[in-house]
Design a protein around this motif. Structure first.
Motif, PDB file in Angstrom:
ATOM      1  N   GLN A  85      36.712  47.662  47.196  1.00 54.78           N
ATOM      2  CA  GLN A  85      36.663  47.126  45.846  1.00 54.78           C
ATOM      3  C   GLN A  85      38.079  46.707  45.459  1.00 54.78           C
ATOM      4  OE1 GLN A  85      35.462  49.815  42.741  1.00 54.78           O
ATOM      5  NE2 GLN A  85      35.720  48.292  41.129  1.00 54.78           N
TER       6      GLN A  85
ATOM      7  N   GLU B  96      40.493  44.645  42.503  1.00 52.37           N
ATOM      8  CA  GLU B  96      40.571  44.247  41.105  1.00 52.37           C
ATOM      9  C   GLU B  96      41.910  43.561  40.852  1.00 52.37           C
ATOM     10  OE1 GLU B  96      37.918  47.879  39.129  1.00 52.37           O
ATOM     11  OE2 GLU B  96      40.068  47.711  38.714  1.00 52.37           O
TER      12      GLU B  96
ATOM     13  N   PHE C  95      44.972  47.061  34.015  1.00 52.59           N
ATOM     14  CA  PHE C  95      43.757  46.397  34.471  1.00 52.59           C
ATOM     15  C   PHE C  95      42.692  46.352  33.366  1.00 52.59           C
ATOM     16  CE2 PHE C  95      45.963  47.469  38.294  1.00 52.59           C
ATOM     17  CZ  PHE C  95      45.721  46.397  39.134  1.00 52.59           C
TER      18      PHE C  95
ATOM     19  N   VAL D 124      40.140  40.841  33.813  1.00 53.79           N
ATOM     20  CA  VAL D 124      39.919  41.546  35.073  1.00 53.79           C
ATOM     21  C   VAL D 124      38.949  40.741  35.934  1.00 53.79           C
ATOM     22  CG1 VAL D 124      39.185  43.687  36.153  1.00 53.79           C
ATOM     23  CG2 VAL D 124      40.311  43.731  33.918  1.00 53.79           C
ATOM     24  N   SER D 125      39.306  40.583  37.207  1.00 54.03           N
ATOM     25  CA  SER D 125      38.462  39.883  38.160  1.00 54.03           C
ATOM     26  C   SER D 125      38.161  40.840  39.304  1.00 54.03           C
ATOM     27  CB  SER D 125      39.177  38.633  38.682  1.00 54.03           C
ATOM     28  OG  SER D 125      38.345  37.920  39.566  1.00 54.03           O
ATOM     29  N   PHE D 126      36.897  40.879  39.776  1.00 52.25           N
ATOM     30  CA  PHE D 126      36.460  41.865  40.764  1.00 52.25           C
ATOM     31  C   PHE D 126      36.046  41.188  42.066  1.00 52.25           C
ATOM     32  CE2 PHE D 126      35.530  43.646  36.605  1.00 52.25           C
ATOM     33  CZ  PHE D 126      36.045  44.928  36.699  1.00 52.25           C
ATOM     34  N   SER D 127      36.143  41.982  43.150  1.00 49.72           N
ATOM     35  CA  SER D 127      35.608  41.573  44.441  1.00 49.72           C
ATOM     36  C   SER D 127      35.260  42.830  45.211  1.00 49.72           C
ATOM     37  CB  SER D 127      36.629  40.747  45.223  1.00 49.72           C
ATOM     38  OG  SER D 127      36.137  40.453  46.518  1.00 49.72           O
ATOM     39  N   SER D 128      34.150  42.812  45.947  1.00 45.60           N
ATOM     40  CA  SER D 128      33.777  43.975  46.753  1.00 45.60           C
ATOM     41  C   SER D 128      33.039  43.508  47.990  1.00 45.60           C
ATOM     42  CB  SER D 128      32.905  44.941  45.938  1.00 45.60           C
ATOM     43  OG  SER D 128      31.691  44.323  45.560  1.00 45.60           O
TER      44      SER D 128
ATOM     45  N   PHE E  70      40.939  35.411  43.254  1.00 46.34           N
ATOM     46  CA  PHE E  70      40.702  35.809  41.868  1.00 46.34           C
ATOM     47  C   PHE E  70      41.155  34.694  40.934  1.00 46.34           C
ATOM     48  CE2 PHE E  70      41.473  39.660  44.321  1.00 46.34           C
ATOM     49  CZ  PHE E  70      40.333  40.409  44.026  1.00 46.34           C
TER      50      PHE E  70
ATOM     51  N   VAL F  36      43.417  47.849  45.298  1.00 46.82           N
ATOM     52  CA  VAL F  36      42.221  47.875  46.133  1.00 46.82           C
ATOM     53  C   VAL F  36      41.934  49.321  46.507  1.00 46.82           C
ATOM     54  CG1 VAL F  36      41.095  46.920  48.193  1.00 46.82           C
ATOM     55  CG2 VAL F  36      42.954  45.641  47.085  1.00 46.82           C
TER      56      VAL F  36
ATOM     57  N   PHE G  52      42.891  54.051  44.344  1.00 41.20           N
ATOM     58  CA  PHE G  52      43.355  52.671  44.417  1.00 41.20           C
ATOM     59  C   PHE G  52      44.728  52.619  45.065  1.00 41.20           C
ATOM     60  CE2 PHE G  52      40.198  51.767  41.067  1.00 41.20           C
ATOM     61  CZ  PHE G  52      39.656  50.591  41.565  1.00 41.20           C
TER      62      PHE G  52
END
Length: 714
Positions: free
Chosen positions: A141, A143, A150, A154-158, A166, A179, A191
């Motif tokens: 994950q 961010e 944060f 906020v932009s997410f990726s997983s 992002f 991450v 993180f």
């Protein structure tokens, strides 16, 4: 315990191996991100064989090794985080079917390493991280945000990936990234540390200049979407290609107050934006800016070389470049009102001779500069000087404020702004000469002719017209150039000739009118609308107006019913060919309306065409009588000289026709039930008819008796 184990071993031996033994109670004691400890219960025997694998079928293994009988714990190191490990053990002298039941345990996940931003853009950034520390099956994950807590944008990726892009950020803004690894056993890693980067700034947008002076200006430019904290660098040069740079400066905002500039000089500016990481954008070139010319500075002496007819003037350039032009004004009034006796032109250089002055007069002088855009500077007063007295040898001066007369003229109606002055002996007269070409070229239309005589004044500032005879000699549609010659009152008269003071355009041909209109057939009870095709045109001066009138008799242009009225929708130009209508409500009811037209061009020439069509209007009664009226033909009352027994000709004719044919009482019966005012009209008709018969000597017509049933009417 050892005695029990020995007993059991002997028991198993003497019973023919009926009971197979495996190590008991294998279990994981603990594990870390790269190690695990496994233990089992002690047993006296030939030793052990232990296997550790990272998949449950033990097809491949991490470790497979014998252990001593004294070993009850095995610590494995160098393991991969976030990986499930499987363990089994057997006695060394047993075959592979005698392994203990496998056990497993997951090594904790660790945050990925090498978290970074490999690429950064205006509103987005790409991120990447290492996955070698954790199992290949690990998911992550990531961010990214615009603050270290944060919470902003906020932009997410997983997923099982090692990179992401992002977006949604503003330009020139710090972006933070962290991450973590999803734990296979449910315990996620912390993180990672949060590296940061700064998005790119946009290049500056378009510029605007303000507060321009001879030594400074303000330049502003559009931030082009950059936030207010974006910094800029501005470069200034007096060369378009920036081969040499005057200076460059870093700025905290999108404007700059430039000072210490040279007057009447073109400056070039270009700017770039710098983001928070020091990354510069491409430069944006701005339009050049020209500073104003500086007002001239005083020189000493300012006036010298004084003669009866001239004075030399001097000043300092005041940092203006050598190409700067100056204008010297001379006047006999301290406030410089009235005529200007200076050279009347702009010229470069810090000195100028002023000639053609009158002797024995006091003159005042001043000078100003102008820049390359012809913007003038303030005046510098040079002082005053008196020319010595002497004979009047200075010719009069001519001030041409006219330039040209672009209005087409049909008569000598132009008032021309060409003025004259002579401060010595005064003005006597001026003349005009007209040719078909400039500078006295072409044919001579009119040679020198007096325009105004007996002036007897030092100035003539009234606008004037060409003599009628001169104007009449000018040909139509030929540009004619007018020159002037003015004389003073000196004993030996001085004169000045001004070539081509102005030009004149003449148009003597009236507009053309083309009548394609057809008069409406019969009587009209309603407005026919824009149906009349009468066209107007003028090829030279163009049409200025088009109008129509309505008269009660033919040939009455100008109209006694409706005077000259503008044609609806008319627009000035070389022609007007649209269909048009008339003011139907204003036309005479119960009679004929003769429509005439008039066109006037821009030179004042007019053409009138009478009776282009006629309109028979009747909105009161319908006609049922004679066939001639049904076809719309007027009778005697519609023609000039027709009479109606004291009633206006044509007004009562339709009603009289009805009464003549059928008799008054029959007419009244046919009109029974009409509007009340129609009955009143019939009563008036009756009285008018009786008076008419009496005048003609017939006497009143006898009344008819009602015929018997079935009897014929007389």
């Amino acid at each position: 315990m050892k005695k029990l184990a020995v007993f059991l071993a002997f028991f198993a031996f003497f019973n023919g191996g009926a009971l197979a033994l495996v190590p008991s109670n294998p279990h994981f004691d603990y594990n870390t991100s790269d190690s695990a400890s496994v233990s089992w219960d002690a047993y006296v025997g030939p030793g052990y064989w232990a296997v550790l694998a990272d998949e449950g079928t033990f097809t491949t293994w991490i470790s497979s090794e014998p252990l001593d009988t004294a070993d009850t714990t095995r610590v494995y190191t160098g393991l991969k985080a976030n990986t499930t490990y499987h363990f089994k053990i057997k006695f060394a002298d047993e075959d592979d079917s005698q392994y203990s039941t496998p056990i497993s345990s997951a090594i904790p996940a660790v945050p990925p390493a090498q978290v970074s931003f490999p690429e950064v853009y205006y509103s987005s950034a790409s991120a990447q991280w290492s996955t070698v520390e954790n199992s290949p099956a690990s998911e992550y994950q990531a961010e990214a945000a615009m603050d270290p807590a944060f919470t902003l944008n906020v932009s997410f990726s997983s997923g099982a990936v090692s990179q992401a892009v992002f977006g949604g950020f503003t330009p020139d803004t710090t972006v933070y990234l962290h991450v973590r690894t999803f734990g296979l056993a449910g315990a996620d890693s912390p993180f990672s540390a949060a590296p940061s980067t700064v998005t790119l700034a946009y290049p500056p947008g378009s510029e605007a200049y303000g507060l321009v002076s001879s030594t400074g200006l303000s330049v502003f430019w559009d931030g082009n979407g950059n936030p207010g904290w974006t910094k800029y660098e501005l470069t200034v040069s007096t060369e378009e290609g920036f081969a040499t740079v005057n200076y460059s400066t870093a700025l905290p905002a999108n404007y700059y107050e430039a000072a210490g500039l040279l007057p009447n000089t073109t400056y070039y500016f270009k700017a770039l934006a710098v983001n928070g990481s020091g990354i510069r954008t491409a430069s944006t070139g701005f339009a050049p800016a020209l500073t104003y010319a500086a007002a001239p500075a005083a020189a000493s002496p300012a006036l010298d070389g004084i003669t009866p007819t001239s004075v030399e003037t001097h000043w300092l350039a005041n940092d203006n470049p050598g190409s700067t032009e100056y204008y010297v004004q001379a006047s006999t009034a301290a406030d410089f009102t009235g005529l200007d006796y200076g050279p009347g032109t702009w010229a470069a250089g810090p000195a100028r001779g002023v000639g053609d002055l009158e002797s024995g007069l006091l003159y005042y002088f001043r000078v100003r500069a102008r820049d390359a855009l012809a913007r003038p500077s303030p005046w510098l007063e040079l002082g005053s000087a008196a020319t010595p007295a002497g004979a009047d040898t200075t010719p009069p001066s001519v001030t041409d404020l006219q330039g040209g007369d672009d209005a087409w003229r049909g008569a000598a109606s132009g008032a021309y702004r060409v003025h004259f002055s002579d401060l010595g002996s005064g003005l006597d007269k001026f003349q005009v000469k007209v040719t078909t070409g400039p500078a006295f070229s072409g044919a001579v239309v009119s040679d020198w002719t007096d325009a105004v005589t007996g002036i007897n004044s030092d100035s003539y500032v009234s606008d004037w017209t060409l003599p009628a005879a001169v104007f009449e000699a000018i040909e139509e549609n030929v540009t004619s150039y007018v020159s002037v010659r003015v004389y003073d009152l000196a004993s030996s008269p001085n004169f000045t000739v001004k070539e081509d003071a102005f030009y004149v355009l003449r148009d003597t041909t009236p507009p053309t009118i083309t009548n394609n209109a057809v008069s409406p057939a019969g009587w009209l009870a309603a407005d026919p609308g824009a149906v009349f095709d009468v066209d107007f045109a003028d090829a030279l001066a163009g049409l200025a107006s088009a109008s129509y009138s309505a008269g009660s008799v033919p040939g009455l242009a100008g109209g006694d019913i409706l005077g000259w009225t503008a044609v609806p929708g008319f627009a000035a130009g070389p022609e007007y060919a649209a269909l048009w209508g008339v003011d139907f409500a204003a036309l005479r009811d119960g009679g004929t309306n003769y429509i005439s037209v008039r066109a006037v061009d821009g030179a004042g020439n007019a053409r009138i065409l009478a009776d282009v069509f006629r309109i028979l209007k009747n909105t009161v009664l319908r006609l049922h009588g004679d066939a001639g009226n049904r076809r719309g033909r007027p009778d005697d009352g519609d023609r000039p000289g027709g009479r109606s027994g004291g009633v206006a000709a044509g007004t009562l004719q339709p009603q009289l026709l009805l009464l003549r044919r059928s008799g008054l009482r029959l007419g009244l019966r046919r009109l029974a039930g009409r509007r009340r005012h129609a009955l009143l009209v019939l009563r008036r008709l009756h009285r008018a008819l009786r008076r008419r018969r009496a005048v003609q000597g017939r006497g009143p017509r006898p009344r008819h008796r009602r015929p018997a049933h079935g009897a014929a009417l007389p």
